[in-house]
Design a protein around this motif. Sequence first.
Motif, PDB file in Angstrom:
ATOM      1  N   GLU A 101       1.210  11.392 -11.009  1.00  0.00           N
ATOM      2  CA  GLU A 101       0.925   9.971 -11.244  1.00  0.00           C
ATOM      3  C   GLU A 101       0.186   9.365 -10.047  1.00  0.00           C
ATOM      4  OE1 GLU A 101       4.820   8.433 -12.116  1.00  0.00           O
ATOM      5  OE2 GLU A 101       4.729   9.093 -14.211  1.00  0.00           O
ATOM      6  N   ILE A 102       0.584   9.738  -8.838  1.00  0.00           N
ATOM      7  CA  ILE A 102      -0.092   9.249  -7.633  1.00  0.00           C
ATOM      8  C   ILE A 102      -1.521   9.772  -7.582  1.00  0.00           C
ATOM      9  CG2 ILE A 102      -0.127   9.437  -5.102  1.00  0.00           C
ATOM     10  CD1 ILE A 102       2.991   9.367  -5.264  1.00  0.00           C
ATOM     11  N   GLU A 103      -1.712  11.052  -7.900  1.00  0.00           N
ATOM     12  CA  GLU A 103      -3.058  11.643  -7.928  1.00  0.00           C
ATOM     13  C   GLU A 103      -3.945  10.914  -8.940  1.00  0.00           C
ATOM     14  OE1 GLU A 103      -2.937  15.859  -8.642  1.00  0.00           O
ATOM     15  OE2 GLU A 103      -1.657  16.216  -6.905  1.00  0.00           O
ATOM     16  N   ALA A 104      -3.385  10.587 -10.106  1.00  0.00           N
ATOM     17  CA  ALA A 104      -4.155   9.900 -11.142  1.00  0.00           C
ATOM     18  C   ALA A 104      -4.566   8.504 -10.674  1.00  0.00           C
ATOM     19  CB  ALA A 104      -3.345   9.808 -12.431  1.00  0.00           C
ATOM     20  N   LYS A 105      -3.656   7.801 -10.000  1.00  0.00           N
ATOM     21  CA  LYS A 105      -3.974   6.471  -9.475  1.00  0.00           C
ATOM     22  C   LYS A 105      -5.076   6.576  -8.422  1.00  0.00           C
ATOM     23  CE  LYS A 105       0.494   4.242 -10.150  1.00  0.00           C
ATOM     24  NZ  LYS A 105       1.692   3.728  -9.470  1.00  0.00           N
ATOM     25  N   ASP A 106      -4.950   7.566  -7.528  1.00  0.00           N
ATOM     26  CA  ASP A 106      -5.952   7.751  -6.480  1.00  0.00           C
ATOM     27  C   ASP A 106      -7.318   8.068  -7.079  1.00  0.00           C
ATOM     28  OD1 ASP A 106      -4.039   7.252  -4.585  1.00  0.00           O
ATOM     29  OD2 ASP A 106      -3.774   9.355  -4.001  1.00  0.00           O
ATOM     30  N   GLU A 107      -7.329   8.912  -8.110  1.00  0.00           N
ATOM     31  CA  GLU A 107      -8.589   9.285  -8.759  1.00  0.00           C
ATOM     32  C   GLU A 107      -9.224   8.071  -9.438  1.00  0.00           C
ATOM     33  OE1 GLU A 107      -9.898  12.080 -12.449  1.00  0.00           O
ATOM     34  OE2 GLU A 107      -8.552  12.983 -10.971  1.00  0.00           O
ATOM     35  N   LYS A 108      -8.395   7.262 -10.091  1.00  0.00           N
ATOM     36  CA  LYS A 108      -8.899   6.063 -10.749  1.00  0.00           C
ATOM     37  C   LYS A 108      -9.467   5.088  -9.723  1.00  0.00           C
ATOM     38  CE  LYS A 108      -7.596   2.620 -14.178  1.00  0.00           C
ATOM     39  NZ  LYS A 108      -6.546   2.118 -15.048  1.00  0.00           N
ATOM     40  N   LEU A 109      -8.790   4.952  -8.585  1.00  0.00           N
ATOM     41  CA  LEU A 109      -9.263   4.082  -7.510  1.00  0.00           C
ATOM     42  C   LEU A 109     -10.586   4.592  -6.959  1.00  0.00           C
ATOM     43  CD1 LEU A 109      -8.746   1.653  -5.664  1.00  0.00           C
ATOM     44  CD2 LEU A 109      -7.471   3.190  -4.158  1.00  0.00           C
ATOM     45  N   ASP A 110     -10.688   5.910  -6.749  1.00  0.00           N
ATOM     46  CA  ASP A 110     -11.936   6.503  -6.263  1.00  0.00           C
ATOM     47  C   ASP A 110     -13.076   6.245  -7.238  1.00  0.00           C
ATOM     48  OD1 ASP A 110     -10.676   7.455  -4.019  1.00  0.00           O
ATOM     49  OD2 ASP A 110     -10.502   9.516  -4.726  1.00  0.00           O
ATOM     50  N   GLN A 111     -12.820   6.420  -8.526  1.00  0.00           N
ATOM     51  CA  GLN A 111     -13.850   6.189  -9.535  1.00  0.00           C
ATOM     52  C   GLN A 111     -14.255   4.722  -9.558  1.00  0.00           C
ATOM     53  OE1 GLN A 111     -12.091   7.655 -13.139  1.00  0.00           O
ATOM     54  NE2 GLN A 111     -12.563   9.777 -12.677  1.00  0.00           N
ATOM     55  N   SER A 112     -13.283   3.840  -9.446  1.00  0.00           N
ATOM     56  CA  SER A 112     -13.571   2.414  -9.455  1.00  0.00           C
ATOM     57  C   SER A 112     -14.421   2.034  -8.248  1.00  0.00           C
ATOM     58  CB  SER A 112     -12.255   1.630  -9.440  1.00  0.00           C
ATOM     59  OG  SER A 112     -12.504   0.259  -9.314  1.00  0.00           O
ATOM     60  N   SER A 113     -14.100   2.558  -7.079  1.00  0.00           N
ATOM     61  CA  SER A 113     -14.877   2.279  -5.873  1.00  0.00           C
ATOM     62  C   SER A 113     -16.306   2.780  -6.025  1.00  0.00           C
ATOM     63  CB  SER A 113     -14.230   2.945  -4.658  1.00  0.00           C
ATOM     64  OG  SER A 113     -12.953   2.422  -4.433  1.00  0.00           O
ATOM     65  N   PHE A 114     -16.454   3.942  -6.605  1.00  0.00           N
ATOM     66  CA  PHE A 114     -17.777   4.519  -6.799  1.00  0.00           C
ATOM     67  C   PHE A 114     -18.601   3.666  -7.762  1.00  0.00           C
ATOM     68  CE2 PHE A 114     -20.704   7.444  -9.006  1.00  0.00           C
ATOM     69  CZ  PHE A 114     -21.471   7.823  -7.912  1.00  0.00           C
ATOM     70  N   VAL A 115     -17.978   3.254  -8.861  1.00  0.00           N
ATOM     71  CA  VAL A 115     -18.676   2.416  -9.848  1.00  0.00           C
ATOM     72  C   VAL A 115     -19.096   1.095  -9.203  1.00  0.00           C
ATOM     73  CG1 VAL A 115     -18.361   1.083 -11.988  1.00  0.00           C
ATOM     74  CG2 VAL A 115     -17.627   3.467 -11.887  1.00  0.00           C
ATOM     75  N   ASN A 116     -18.202   0.497  -8.423  1.00  0.00           N
ATOM     76  CA  ASN A 116     -18.543  -0.758  -7.743  1.00  0.00           C
ATOM     77  C   ASN A 116     -19.715  -0.556  -6.785  1.00  0.00           C
ATOM     78  OD1 ASN A 116     -16.542  -2.178  -9.053  1.00  0.00           O
ATOM     79  ND2 ASN A 116     -15.063  -1.943  -7.401  1.00  0.00           N
ATOM     80  N   PHE A 117     -19.716   0.555  -6.075  1.00  0.00           N
ATOM     81  CA  PHE A 117     -20.812   0.841  -5.149  1.00  0.00           C
ATOM     82  C   PHE A 117     -22.134   0.977  -5.912  1.00  0.00           C
ATOM     83  CE2 PHE A 117     -23.568   4.062  -3.195  1.00  0.00           C
ATOM     84  CZ  PHE A 117     -23.908   3.386  -2.024  1.00  0.00           C
TER      85      PHE A 117
END
Length: 124
Positions: A72-88
Amino acid sequence: MAFTYAQISSLNETEAHVYDYITKNKDRVLEESIRELANHTNVSTATVIRFCKKVGCSGFTELKYKLKESLEIEAKDEKLDQSSFVNFIEHVYTHNYSESIQKTVDLIKNADSFYILGLGPFSG
């Protein structure tokens, strides 16, 4: 679930096989019983219990709980990484960003000298 070097190095050959299976099949292990895990790794249920104790769990149920928690922590981290990338990417495609880059390029082209400074480790 993060295993420490000390935990991994304490495993015998059959326990290491259980470790290898678990790390490669995390989602599957969450759905398995201890007997199914033992069958898939060709070890006894006692070996699975020894493995659990060596990695700091009281038993197979706690191992599955910690494994689920880490996924669950890995999934949250991955979602956060994807969100940061999309924002960039969205930021890069704005007119202001492109204009800033062009101004910087023009300044560099017209400069008599140009220095690059950096901080932090370099890995090339």
